[in-house]
Design a protein around this motif. Sequence first.
Motif, PDB file in Angstrom:
ATOM      1  N   LYS A 132      36.427   3.501 -12.139  1.00  0.00           N
ATOM      2  CA  LYS A 132      36.651   4.535 -11.123  1.00  0.00           C
ATOM      3  C   LYS A 132      38.137   4.813 -10.987  1.00  0.00           C
ATOM      4  CE  LYS A 132      32.455   5.271  -9.803  1.00  0.00           C
ATOM      5  NZ  LYS A 132      31.843   6.589  -9.938  1.00  0.00           N
ATOM      6  N   THR A 133      38.450   6.031 -10.577  1.00  0.00           N
ATOM      7  CA  THR A 133      39.809   6.402 -10.211  1.00  0.00           C
ATOM      8  C   THR A 133      39.840   6.596  -8.709  1.00  0.00           C
ATOM      9  OG1 THR A 133      40.245   7.442 -12.346  1.00  0.00           O
ATOM     10  CG2 THR A 133      41.654   8.100 -10.496  1.00  0.00           C
ATOM     11  N   VAL A 134      40.618   5.796  -8.028  1.00  0.00           N
ATOM     12  CA  VAL A 134      40.706   5.859  -6.567  1.00  0.00           C
ATOM     13  C   VAL A 134      41.796   6.855  -6.200  1.00  0.00           C
ATOM     14  CG1 VAL A 134      41.190   4.560  -4.458  1.00  0.00           C
ATOM     15  CG2 VAL A 134      39.896   3.491  -6.326  1.00  0.00           C
TER      16      VAL A 134
ATOM     17  N   THR B 203      49.521   8.773  -5.615  1.00  0.00           N
ATOM     18  CA  THR B 203      49.209   8.712  -7.036  1.00  0.00           C
ATOM     19  C   THR B 203      47.836   8.064  -7.219  1.00  0.00           C
ATOM     20  OG1 THR B 203      51.560   8.409  -7.524  1.00  0.00           O
ATOM     21  CG2 THR B 203      50.010   7.838  -9.271  1.00  0.00           C
ATOM     22  N   PRO B 204      46.888   8.745  -7.892  1.00  0.00           N
ATOM     23  CA  PRO B 204      45.587   8.123  -8.143  1.00  0.00           C
ATOM     24  C   PRO B 204      45.751   6.886  -9.018  1.00  0.00           C
ATOM     25  CG  PRO B 204      45.578  10.453  -8.740  1.00  0.00           C
ATOM     26  CD  PRO B 204      46.992  10.079  -8.458  1.00  0.00           C
ATOM     27  N   ARG B 205      44.816   5.968  -8.883  1.00  0.00           N
ATOM     28  CA  ARG B 205      44.884   4.749  -9.689  1.00  0.00           C
ATOM     29  C   ARG B 205      43.525   4.472 -10.325  1.00  0.00           C
ATOM     30  NH1 ARG B 205      47.004  -1.255  -8.314  1.00  0.00           N
ATOM     31  NH2 ARG B 205      46.572  -2.074 -10.371  1.00  0.00           N
ATOM     32  N   ALA B 206      43.526   4.260 -11.641  1.00  0.00           N
ATOM     33  CA  ALA B 206      42.301   3.987 -12.391  1.00  0.00           C
ATOM     34  C   ALA B 206      42.019   2.494 -12.410  1.00  0.00           C
ATOM     35  CB  ALA B 206      42.424   4.521 -13.813  1.00  0.00           C
ATOM     36  N   TYR B 207      40.751   2.151 -12.237  1.00  0.00           N
ATOM     37  CA  TYR B 207      40.301   0.761 -12.246  1.00  0.00           C
ATOM     38  C   TYR B 207      39.118   0.630 -13.197  1.00  0.00           C
ATOM     39  CZ  TYR B 207      42.959   0.094  -7.923  1.00  0.00           C
ATOM     40  OH  TYR B 207      43.951   0.023  -6.988  1.00  0.00           O
ATOM     41  N   ALA B 208      38.943  -0.568 -13.746  1.00  0.00           N
ATOM     42  CA  ALA B 208      37.814  -0.872 -14.617  1.00  0.00           C
ATOM     43  C   ALA B 208      36.715  -1.571 -13.820  1.00  0.00           C
ATOM     44  CB  ALA B 208      38.283  -1.784 -15.759  1.00  0.00           C
ATOM     45  N   ALA B 209      35.530  -1.586 -14.362  1.00  0.00           N
ATOM     46  CA  ALA B 209      34.443  -2.346 -13.741  1.00  0.00           C
ATOM     47  C   ALA B 209      34.879  -3.800 -13.644  1.00  0.00           C
ATOM     48  CB  ALA B 209      33.170  -2.224 -14.576  1.00  0.00           C
TER      49      ALA B 209
END
Length: 140
Positions: free
Chosen positions: A90-92, A118-124
């Motif tokens: 997901k990108t928060v 700034t959006p931040r991308a996260y992995a499962a």
Amino acid sequence: MSLNYPAEGRNYIMDAAIHGGQQIGTWYVALYEGDYTPQEDDTAANIGARATEITAYTELTRPELVESAATGGASDNTGNLAQFTLSAPKTVRGFAVVSSAGKGTNTGKLLAYQRLATPRAYAAGDVVKVPVSLILSNPA
């Protein structure tokens, strides 16, 4: 970067603090992934659809906002950050403070919304920790 208090949140504060209205004892944090700018007419009923709430996390409900006692017109959760363990990439892009614990629910009150600079991308499997600072201040 500061929280946006939409009309619903400001009206709740006025009703609870000034008019003897019912107080909400527990608040929750919700994450959002939509590229959305907070609006004055945002409410708990519409913010999930407008900002695209993230519900792909392993916790059964939205995490509770556990904040410190107010001092100087401010309160925060630095001693107990809201945590989400993502179950999908997901990108928060933002978060909100709401009165309903249910993931994706559109009930209750929306106190405040924060769009991240700034959006931040996260992995499962990543754990997202959300600091919340509630500040009420006088205009400059």
